[in-house]
Design an enzyme around this catalytic site. Structure first.
Site, PDB file in Angstrom:
ATOM      1  N   SER A   1       0.825  -1.199   0.000  1.00 56.17           N
ATOM      2  CA  SER A   1       0.000   0.000   0.000  1.00 56.17           C
ATOM      3  C   SER A   1       0.859   1.248   0.000  1.00 56.17           C
ATOM      4  O   SER A   1       2.046   1.211   0.298  1.00 56.17           O
ATOM      5  CB  SER A   1      -0.918   0.024   1.217  1.00 56.17           C
ATOM      6  OG  SER A   1      -0.207   0.531   2.331  1.00 56.17           O
ATOM      7  N   LYS A   2       0.264   2.343  -0.320  1.00 61.78           N
ATOM      8  CA  LYS A   2       0.987   3.598  -0.463  1.00 61.78           C
ATOM      9  C   LYS A   2       1.628   4.049   0.846  1.00 61.78           C
ATOM     10  O   LYS A   2       2.565   4.837   0.836  1.00 61.78           O
ATOM     11  CB  LYS A   2       0.044   4.685  -0.975  1.00 61.78           C
ATOM     12  CG  LYS A   2      -0.587   4.329  -2.296  1.00 61.78           C
ATOM     13  CD  LYS A   2      -0.522   5.472  -3.277  1.00 61.78           C
ATOM     14  CE  LYS A   2      -1.333   5.225  -4.509  1.00 61.78           C
ATOM     15  NZ  LYS A   2      -0.714   4.354  -5.485  1.00 61.78           N
ATOM     16  N   ARG A   3       1.107   3.562   1.944  1.00 67.06           N
ATOM     17  CA  ARG A   3       1.654   3.967   3.231  1.00 67.06           C
ATOM     18  C   ARG A   3       3.125   3.589   3.360  1.00 67.06           C
ATOM     19  O   ARG A   3       3.896   4.257   4.001  1.00 67.06           O
ATOM     20  CB  ARG A   3       0.863   3.313   4.375  1.00 67.06           C
ATOM     21  CG  ARG A   3      -0.500   3.908   4.595  1.00 67.06           C
ATOM     22  CD  ARG A   3      -1.034   3.550   5.967  1.00 67.06           C
ATOM     23  NE  ARG A   3      -0.138   3.995   7.038  1.00 67.06           N
ATOM     24  CZ  ARG A   3      -0.084   5.235   7.480  1.00 67.06           C
ATOM     25  NH1 ARG A   3      -0.848   6.154   6.960  1.00 67.06           N
ATOM     26  NH2 ARG A   3       0.742   5.552   8.460  1.00 67.06           N
TER      27      ARG A   3
END
Length: 541
Positions: free
Chosen positions: A308-310
RNA sequence: GUCCCCAUCGUCUAGAGGCCUAGGACGUCGCCCUUUCAAGGCGAUAACACGGGUUCGAAUCCCGUUGGGGACGCCA
């Protein structure tokens, strides 16, 4: 509310109200694909057969005996994700190693989430990473009438049936099933309605969906990467083919397209494995041979969750912007879930094609390791011929304001910094001293030079000797610097370090003599002078 | 919850019953090279999730447990 009301009928009623056996309208445009968007990979060899004819006949007879046909079918809901890119890469490798065609299909039927700009974006990302497709892009949204047509055939053949249940009813049943800890399965309320019941409801204008009759037997999926997987019948319900507004659902569209496009190998993400029994049944119902399926495990982040972008970059676009070489990203992604054997890690697309086989594909999920990607990128940075490197470096140079009109000079600087940069962005950041008029010296790092009382005289003398050199080559520079150090009775390093600072405004970097040779006589003198001015100014202060 | 998938160093992986004292790579740490920083060379660190079987023999086969992931829509 939901599912009721008149609006639902607009799409379907004209077609579906026909009696079974009534003559069907001719196909609107079966099996005919118009490439929707013109953007293609640079090398646009057009091996695309003149549309429909070839593909349609291939689908009917020889889908699985002919050459390999793979497809990559992303939804244009965002930038191309590394997981998607990796799926595309394996499809690329598969078709290149076996010989065949790569079809690009954009699954844009969810207009709410699809974005036309993304369709272009995905193509440009694929082209950048080095994947050429032979056919397409086909927009799935343009083939909806064809999908509907095939569903109607199933309805007529009684392989599918009309379901008049409302969404409220179904929601309630679903909630009930879940509260009992069971998988919800459509209870087939409408599976065996009598002809008169159906006609009565049609006459009353009751909205309906079309569902596929699923068998009560388990469905076995033969998977190229998982082996055989069996799905028990109670996990498979009579899923919807056509919605109450007449639009085809995803499953229908995918299968009809795969049949019409004569796809022989479906290599896709793991998340589709549980959809596959539905697709298998649909292929059968539509009288088409099954393609070979293969489900790729997904890519995890360092938290072992779905990437994920996190955690960091996730799209091909982002890596490109960070200065990752397309060759390195291709190589890295290909090795995330596949090993070519013999402990080989660094290999170009050609070599991977030669070594690729689906048997080597891994079944377990892989964590995306940024560090290793960076390492691999630096390996490519070091080994790629300048001509191959330059096109990808250019945008970064322009962004950094480096003039690009002297390729030999660029090549010389690249060679100086190749082993020192991990990304193109870093590499471009090393060009300053070689093109800038003057440099900004880091005061903190210069303190030790400020304290050296003899430095100024030494630099002046060094500058004089360098300026007098008839040939500005590495050896001559080497001899000059070392010679002066010897005369002065100091270690060469005493001269070298301040000189490096003077010429590059950095404490580390390439060997001084090589660096000076690339910098040239004029810039060397200029930087030396401005460094001395800098020292003087700060000593005074 | 139900169904499905997966399980070797921190990470990517090799390993298809004896070749395993488990190999390679990234990372980390040390040494060498060296005018600095890198690169490079050499070395070290570190794993078969657990429990039962099967077998003369199991990382490899079977079962279970645990853990992780995915799917369960008139989304794709």
């Amino acid at each position: 509310m939901g599912g009721t009301g008149g609006l639902g009928r607009t799409g379907l009623s004209p077609l579906l109200s026909e009696r079974p056996g009534a003559p069907r309208r001719p196909a609107s445009s079966p099996g005919r694909f118009a490439p929707a968007v013109e953007l293609r990979p640079a090398r646009a060899t057009r091996r695309l057969a003149p549309a429909g004819a070839v593909i349609a006949s291939a689908a009917m007879k020889t889908a699985l005996s002919g050459p390999v046909r793979v497809r990559f079918a992303p939804s244009p809901t965002g930038f191309l994700h590394v997981g998607g890119a990796r799926t595309a890469i394996y499809n690329d490798l598969l078709r290149q190693s076996l010989g065949g065609s790569f079809v690009l299909r954009i699954e844009d039927t969810d207009k709410a989430r699809s974005d036309e700009a993304m369709t272009h974006q995905i193509q440009s990302a694929l082209a950048w990473i080095g994947i050429e497709w032979d056919e397409g892009p086909f927009l799935q949204s343009e083939r909806l009438p064809r999908h509907t047509e095939r569903a109607l055939e199933l309805l007529e053949a009684d392989k599918a049936y009309r379901c008049f249940c409302t969404t409220e009813t179904l929601d309630a049943q679903r909630a009930e099933a879940q509260s009992q800890g069971l998988t919800f399965r459509y209870p087939r309320t409408c599976a065996h309605l009598s002809k008169t019941e159906i006609e009565a409801r049609l006459a009353a204008g009751t909205p309906f969906v079309v569902r596929l009759r699923m068998p009560d037997a388990p469905i076995e999926v033969r998977d190229m990467v998982r082996g055989d997987v069996e799905f028990p019948p109670d996990a498979l319900d009579d899923f919807i083919l056509l919605r109450s507004d007449g639009s085809p659902t995803y499953h229908l569209s995918v299968v009809v397209d795969d049949i019409d496009m004569a796809i022989t190998h479906v290599l896709r993400g793991d998340d589709h494995l549980s959809n596959t029994p539905k697709h298998v049944r649909l292929f059968e119902a539509l009288g088409a041979p099954l393609p070979a399926f293969g489900h790729l495990p997904l890519i995890l982040g360092t938290d072992r969750k779905r990437l994920s972008k996190r955690i960091g970059s996730t799209s091909v676009e982002e890596f490109r912007n960070e200065g990752i070489l397309s060759q390195a990203l291709y190589n890295f992604l290909a090795l995330l879930g596949w090993a070519p054997g013999e402990d080989r890690e660094l290999l170009r697309r050609r070599e991977m094609i030669a070594l690729f086989s689906v048997e080597g594909l891994n079944a377990s999920a892989a964590v995306f390791d940024r560090e290793k990607l960076l390492w691999m990128n630096s390996q490519y940075l070091m080994s790629l011929p300048f001509a191959e490197l330059l096109p990808q470096l250019l945008p970064f140079l322009e962004e950094a304001g480096v003039p690009t009109s002297q390729p030999e000079r660029l090549a010389a600087v690249v060679d100086l910094y190749r082993p020192r940069a991990r990304t193109l962005r870093e590499l471009a950041g090393c060009f300053g001293p070689y093109f800038a008029e003057r440099l900004d010296y880091p005061l903190e790092d210069c303190r030790k030079f400020l304290a050296d009382a003899e430095l100024d005289a030494r630099l002046t003398e060094l500058g004089r000797r360098l300026a007098a050199l008839p040939s500005f080559e590495t050896e001559a520079i080497d001899a000059t610097v070392r010679g002066l150090a010897e005369e002065l009775g100091v270690k060469a390093a005493v001269l070298i370090h301040p000189t490096r600072m003077a010429l590059t405004a950095a404490t580390g970097g390439p060997g001084l003599f090589e660096l000076v040779a690339v910098l040239g006589q004029e810039a060397t003198a200029r930087h030396l002078a401005s460094f001395q001015a800098f020292l003087a100014a700060n000593r005074a202060a």
